[in-house]
Design a protein around this motif. Structure first.
Motif, PDB file in Angstrom:
ATOM      1  N   HIS A 126      38.975  52.544  28.167  1.00 17.40           N
ATOM      2  CA  HIS A 126      40.163  51.765  27.869  1.00 17.40           C
ATOM      3  C   HIS A 126      39.713  50.377  27.437  1.00 17.40           C
ATOM      4  CE1 HIS A 126      42.906  54.719  29.668  1.00 17.40           C
ATOM      5  NE2 HIS A 126      41.905  54.931  30.515  1.00 17.40           N
ATOM      6  N   HIS A 127      40.255  49.928  26.333  1.00 16.52           N
ATOM      7  CA  HIS A 127      39.943  48.594  25.818  1.00 16.52           C
ATOM      8  C   HIS A 127      41.241  47.818  25.665  1.00 16.52           C
ATOM      9  CE1 HIS A 127      36.236  50.296  23.446  1.00 16.52           C
ATOM     10  NE2 HIS A 127      36.167  50.553  24.741  1.00 16.52           N
ATOM     11  N   ILE A 128      41.181  46.544  25.927  1.00 12.17           N
ATOM     12  CA  ILE A 128      42.259  45.638  25.540  1.00 12.17           C
ATOM     13  C   ILE A 128      41.645  44.723  24.488  1.00 12.17           C
ATOM     14  CG2 ILE A 128      43.923  43.889  26.235  1.00 12.17           C
ATOM     15  CD1 ILE A 128      43.848  45.056  29.061  1.00 12.17           C
TER      16      ILE A 128
ATOM     17  N   CYS B 171      44.402  51.721  17.953  1.00  9.05           N
ATOM     18  CA  CYS B 171      44.716  51.904  19.368  1.00  9.05           C
ATOM     19  C   CYS B 171      44.173  53.221  19.908  1.00  9.05           C
ATOM     20  CB  CYS B 171      46.218  51.815  19.589  1.00  9.05           C
ATOM     21  SG  CYS B 171      47.166  53.089  18.731  1.00  9.05           S
TER      22      CYS B 171
ATOM     23  N   THR C  93      37.372  41.763  22.921  1.00  5.20           N
ATOM     24  CA  THR C  93      37.664  43.054  23.536  1.00  5.20           C
ATOM     25  C   THR C  93      37.194  43.101  24.980  1.00  5.20           C
ATOM     26  OG1 THR C  93      37.391  44.139  21.385  1.00  5.20           O
ATOM     27  CG2 THR C  93      37.316  45.547  23.331  1.00  5.20           C
TER      28      THR C  93
ATOM     29  N   ALA D 104      48.576  46.006  32.073  1.00  4.13           N
ATOM     30  CA  ALA D 104      48.883  45.322  30.818  1.00  4.13           C
ATOM     31  C   ALA D 104      48.788  43.810  30.996  1.00  4.13           C
ATOM     32  CB  ALA D 104      50.279  45.707  30.346  1.00  4.13           C
ATOM     33  N   VAL D 105      48.496  43.141  29.912  1.00  6.47           N
ATOM     34  CA  VAL D 105      48.449  41.683  29.877  1.00  6.47           C
ATOM     35  C   VAL D 105      49.888  41.182  29.752  1.00  6.47           C
ATOM     36  CG1 VAL D 105      47.653  39.714  28.514  1.00  6.47           C
ATOM     37  CG2 VAL D 105      46.184  41.711  28.792  1.00  6.47           C
TER      38      VAL D 105
ATOM     39  N   VAL E 275      47.996  41.964  20.920  1.00  5.72           N
ATOM     40  CA  VAL E 275      47.279  42.657  21.977  1.00  5.72           C
ATOM     41  C   VAL E 275      47.324  44.151  21.680  1.00  5.72           C
ATOM     42  CG1 VAL E 275      47.087  43.064  24.460  1.00  5.72           C
ATOM     43  CG2 VAL E 275      47.952  40.871  23.629  1.00  5.72           C
TER      44      VAL E 275
ATOM     45  N   TYR F  22      46.109  47.943  22.893  1.00  5.17           N
ATOM     46  CA  TYR F  22      45.622  48.761  23.995  1.00  5.17           C
ATOM     47  C   TYR F  22      45.021  50.022  23.397  1.00  5.17           C
ATOM     48  CZ  TYR F  22      48.276  45.546  26.815  1.00  5.17           C
ATOM     49  OH  TYR F  22      48.740  44.409  27.404  1.00  5.17           O
TER      50      TYR F  22
END
Length: 152
Positions: free
Chosen positions: A4-6, A52, A120, A128-129, A147, A149
């Motif tokens: 998982h990357h933000i 995404c 990243t 979540a941000v 942003v 996800y």
């Protein structure tokens, strides 16, 4: 195992923050995401597409709201991309309503976008941000952020 990357990118695809701004933003992210595998800042010579991953749902025209088929969207992306210069984000005629727009103006779900800079968080182990966090991080980097996800 999935990742998982933000991914944080400037709303202006050509914006590049200064090194000090990137350092401050990374410090802030480490405070929010101390268990992240890594925080990676990247700068490209040309505009890149930040997807995404498997979170992808659809692409819609931002004007008429019609969903584009994957072949229609891929054709728009292919026509906009140059192997040497990356994405040009040039206006094109959209297949849905005949309006003219760039691939950057389309509505993506989940969020996707185009930029020369990205920050990243890899496997941040957080939720979540918040909008407030995204706004603060944008202030640190000197520009409003999108942003993304990404699930791989």
């Amino acid at each position: 195992m999935s990742d998982h990357h933000i991914v944080f990118i400037p709303a202006d695809p050509h914006y590049l923050p200064a090194e000090e701004q990137v350092s401050r933003a990374k410090e802030t992210l480490w405070q929010w995401m101390p268990e992240a595998d890594s925080l990676d800042a990247a700068v490209s010579e040309y505009v890149q597409f930040h997807d995404c991953g498997s979170n992808f749902e659809y692409v819609r025209c931002h004007l008429c709201g019609q969903e584009l088929t994957l072949p229609q969207w891929h054709l728009l992306m292919d026509q906009d991309y140059d192997l040497v210069r990356g994405f040009g984000l040039m206006p094109q005629t959209l297949p849905c309503c005949g309006s003219v727009a760039s691939v950057n103006q389309l509505d993506y779900s989940f969020m996707q976008g185009f930029s020369r800079f990205s920050l990243t968080a890899i496997n941040p182990r957080t939720g979540a941000v918040s909008p407030q966090q995204a706004e603060l991080l944008g202030q640190r980097l000197g520009h409003r952020l999108l942003v993304i996800y990404r699930h791989l």
